[in-house]
Design an enzyme around this catalytic site. Structure first.
Site, PDB file in Angstrom:
ATOM      1  N   LEU A 504       0.883  -1.271   0.198  1.00  0.00           N
ATOM      2  CA  LEU A 504      -0.149  -0.186   0.030  1.00  0.00           C
ATOM      3  C   LEU A 504       0.889   1.211  -0.067  1.00  0.00           C
ATOM      4  O   LEU A 504       1.545   1.435   0.885  1.00  0.00           O
ATOM      5  CB  LEU A 504      -0.991  -0.100   1.143  1.00  0.00           C
ATOM      6  CG  LEU A 504      -1.879  -1.276   1.354  1.00  0.00           C
ATOM      7  CD1 LEU A 504      -2.825  -1.195   2.777  1.00  0.00           C
ATOM      8  CD2 LEU A 504      -2.639  -1.371   0.067  1.00  0.00           C
ATOM      9  N   GLU A 505       0.858   1.843  -1.085  1.00  0.00           N
ATOM     10  CA  GLU A 505       1.531   3.309  -1.266  1.00  0.00           C
ATOM     11  C   GLU A 505       0.437   4.320  -0.705  1.00  0.00           C
ATOM     12  O   GLU A 505      -0.448   4.632  -1.477  1.00  0.00           O
ATOM     13  CB  GLU A 505       1.976   3.520  -2.600  1.00  0.00           C
ATOM     14  CG  GLU A 505       2.793   2.444  -3.203  1.00  0.00           C
ATOM     15  CD  GLU A 505       4.303   2.585  -2.741  1.00  0.00           C
ATOM     16  OE1 GLU A 505       4.650   3.734  -2.280  1.00  0.00           O
ATOM     17  OE2 GLU A 505       4.879   1.522  -2.891  1.00  0.00           O
TER      18      GLU A 505
END
Length: 661
Positions: A504-505
């Site tokens: 997850l960015e």
């Protein structure tokens, strides 16, 4: 002489002012009254000229006191022999009503000339002025007490108040030597700090993070626990928080309400790259909120009741490792203290391809200094080498292997996208599309996160990588399609333990330069993290395998049939059979039970078939967690044993879920 005195009295009456109120007798003129008194006492005309009114009056009354003060004088009463003292009037029960104002006489009437009314002459001998009635004391506060009605019995007298207890006097102290004066009191100790002082607009230090986690866990009343899963290169602890009791159970199967099921498990790992600090507040505040027993069930910002969170904690254990790279975080650098990229350090021989060779890693494009294979060059320069794992990597590998989360996520910064497996397809990184055997399930889990993201991750359109334009679908992408990365933690968990982990960015800038980004980080990601844990850990089959005769848990091997190529359901210790499944897809196969303690006992195979009966869109945010689980109890019958009891079909659908607000 008497006649002359009467004439003087008549003149005094003519000069008297009108009545100012209800009075007895008439007020006479001072001059004429003095003359009348002298004549009535036997005086002559000469006495009128030689004697003053005051001296004759005092002589007639026998008064030897000092003369009255100057000004208007009040006439004293005449001597006693003139008349007997009058009888005083009894006091009136009601105060006299005020007299009406005097009426002016009409000119020319019979009242006489000058408009003044003549009064009748007084009788002789003259009487002294009547004494004024005794003045009653003013009524008490609250007004005059109303008298009782006639004929009413008298009120009983009030009981006497009890006598006051005499004050007991303390006896004087004996003669003792004087004691030395006590020392001044010491200042009170500072209060116990129960709320760590962290400014979420700034980045906390490693010491502040450690204190925050310790205080939150200590105040959780046993809900949370804190442990160090290992040490960094420089000796800093890798703290991990367990939210919930892993040994506790819940009862999800309505057909078997007395059979306990183990809780599902989810995990989050933060700050693997030390310069990607922006999301540290999200993982810390998640721990702080879920470890606070006072906040349940008002977990949402603003105190809104959130029954979904209460349900999640009752059925799921969350594992949070907020800071995997404390050395890099302290130095604000991507790598650990040894200069190794930890997300390229998880390569093992379990990967379906070989490690990059030095030739591939150092190959250059013709006529330039640009790497021929970016993924291979990145792994060669920064990955630390094959089977050479850093202390942080080995600690996290061991931790994940022990907790075995059913779904997990690794948090980063530098973009706004939810990336899913796989991150690399070959040892050079040339292949950009290699779906997981579980596809489209990994991409669907990424949509669960992005579509529930309050910061509009779903609208993140894409990026340009190595001259290629990559489009993000609803803010999601496959890792290898975006840019290949060899030796990531998500691929290691995928290949080694067949578990799903998202990358997850969460913020475009790695450092999250603006204070508003730091303050809003948790609010933007809170529901996404909770929803991913609920859906990813529960959606699909969760069954218990039991011996039909003894009820003892069994082990099993499972052969899947459909969908083709998908992972088989996993069987854990205690007989838990679970399989994460896509909504609307039928999963089927055969379970072959066996007793790990007695291999001589054989059991009949158990076929299974189930489907999560909801659409993709409904599951994203509307379907409650409990409705996503297909909870069953499989009772294995020994070969040659009694016929199995009729069991509910595994494909039965749970009731339609209510729409959440």
């Amino acid at each position: 002489m008497v006649g002359l005195a009467a004439l003087l009295l008549l003149c005094a009456s003519a000069e008297a002012p009108p009545h100012e109120g209800p009075r007895e007798g008439a007020r006479l003129s001072d001059a004429w009254l003095q003359k009348a008194l002298i004549l009535a006492a036997g005086g002559s005309i000469d006495d009128l000229q030689t004697s003053s009114t005051a001296s004759l009056t005092r002589a007639a009354a026998g008064d030897t006191a000092s003369p009255p003060p100057s000004g208007k004088k009040k006439r004293p009463p005449p001597p006693g022999p003139l008349s007997p003292p009058p009888t005083p009037l009894p006091p009136s029960p009601q105060p006299p009503s005020p007299a009406p104002p005097p009426v002016k006489p009409v000119p020319g009437s019979a009242a006489g000339t000058g408009g003044k009314t003549k009064r009748p002459p007084p009788t002789f001998p003259l009487s002294p002025p009547s004494p004024s009635p005794p003045v009653s004391p003013p009524p008490l506060k609250g007004g005059r007490k109303r008298p009782p009605p006639p004929g009413a019995p008298p009120s009983p007298p009030a009981p006497p108040s009890p006598p006051k207890k005499p004050r007991r006097l303390r006896p004087p102290p004996p003669d003792l030597p004087l004691a030395p004066s006590p020392p001044p009191p010491s200042p009170p100790p500072p209060p116990l700090q129960v709320e760590p002082d962290i400014d979420w607009a700034r980045y906390p230090t490693f010491a502040q993070i450690s204190e925050y986690l310790a205080l939150r866990v200590a105040g959780s009343l046993g809900r949370c626990s804190l442990t160090s899963v290992g040490k960094s290169v420089q000796g800093r602890d890798l703290w991990a928080v367990t939210i919930g009791d892993p040994s506790s159970v819940h009862y999800p199967d309505p057909a078997n309400p007395d059979i306990p099921f183990p809780k599902a498990r989810a995990a989050y790992i933060g700050v693997m790259h030390g310069d990607e600090k922006g999301h540290i507040s999200a993982v810390l505040r998640l721990v702080g909120e879920l470890c606070d027993p006072i906040s349940e069930p008002r977990f949402a910002p603003g105190g809104v009741l959130d029954g979904n969170v209460t349900d999640l904690l009752a059925s799921t254990v969350l594992y949070v490792l907020p800071l995997m790279n404390p050395d890099g975080y302290t130095a604000t650098q991507r790598y650990n203290a040894n200069g190794v990229d930890l997300n390229r350090n998880f390569f093992t021989n379990v990967f379906p391809f070989a490690a990059p060779t030095p030739a591939d890693g150092y190959a250059l494009q013709p006529g330039s200094n640009t790497a021929m294979y970016n993924a291979a060059a990145d792994w060669t320069d920064n990955g630390g080498g094959a089977d050479e794992h850093e202390p942080e990597t080995m600690a996290v590998m061991s931790w994940l292997a022990s907790v075995r989360p059913h779904v997990s996520a690794d948090l980063h910064g530098g973009a706004m996208v939810a990336s899913y497996a796989l991150d690399a397809c070959d040892s050079r990184g040339e292949v950009l599309d290699c779906p997981s055997p579980e596809a489209p399930l990994p991409g669907y889990l990424a949509n669960v996160y992005s579509m529930n993201h309050a910061g509009n991750m779903r609208f993140s359109w894409g990026e340009v990588q190595a001259g290629r334009t990559i489009r993000f679908a609803n803010g999601t992408t496959q890792g290898a399609t975006w840019y290949p990365a060899i030796g990531t933690i998500a691929d290691w968990l995928h290949h080694t333990h067949q578990r799903h982990m998202l990358t997850l960015e969460l913020h475009y800038s790695k450092y999250a330069l603006f204070s508003a980004d730091k303050l809003n980080m948790y609010a933007n990601n809170r529901w996404s993290m909770l929803r991913l844990a609920g859906v990813g850990a529960h959606m699909g089959l969760r069954a218990l395998l039991r011996d039909a005769t003894s009820g003892a848990p069994l082990a099993a091997t499972v052969t899947p049939k459909q969908p083709g190529g998908a992972w088989a359901p996993q069987v854990e210790n205690g007989g838990l059979v679970w399989k994460l499944a896509m909504p609307g897809v039928t999963y089927s196969g055969t379970i072959y039970p066996y007793d790990p303690a007695d291999s001589s006992v054989a059991y009949d195979p158990i076929p299974y078939s189930f489907v999560v009966p909801y659409s993709w869109d409904n599951v994203l945010s509307n379907v409650p967690r409990a409705s996503l689980s297909i909870s069953r109890v499989f009772r294995a019958v020994r070969v040659g044993g009694p016929a199995p009891q009729a069991a509910p079909t595994a494909a039965a659908s749970p009731p339609p879920p209510p729409q959440q607000q």
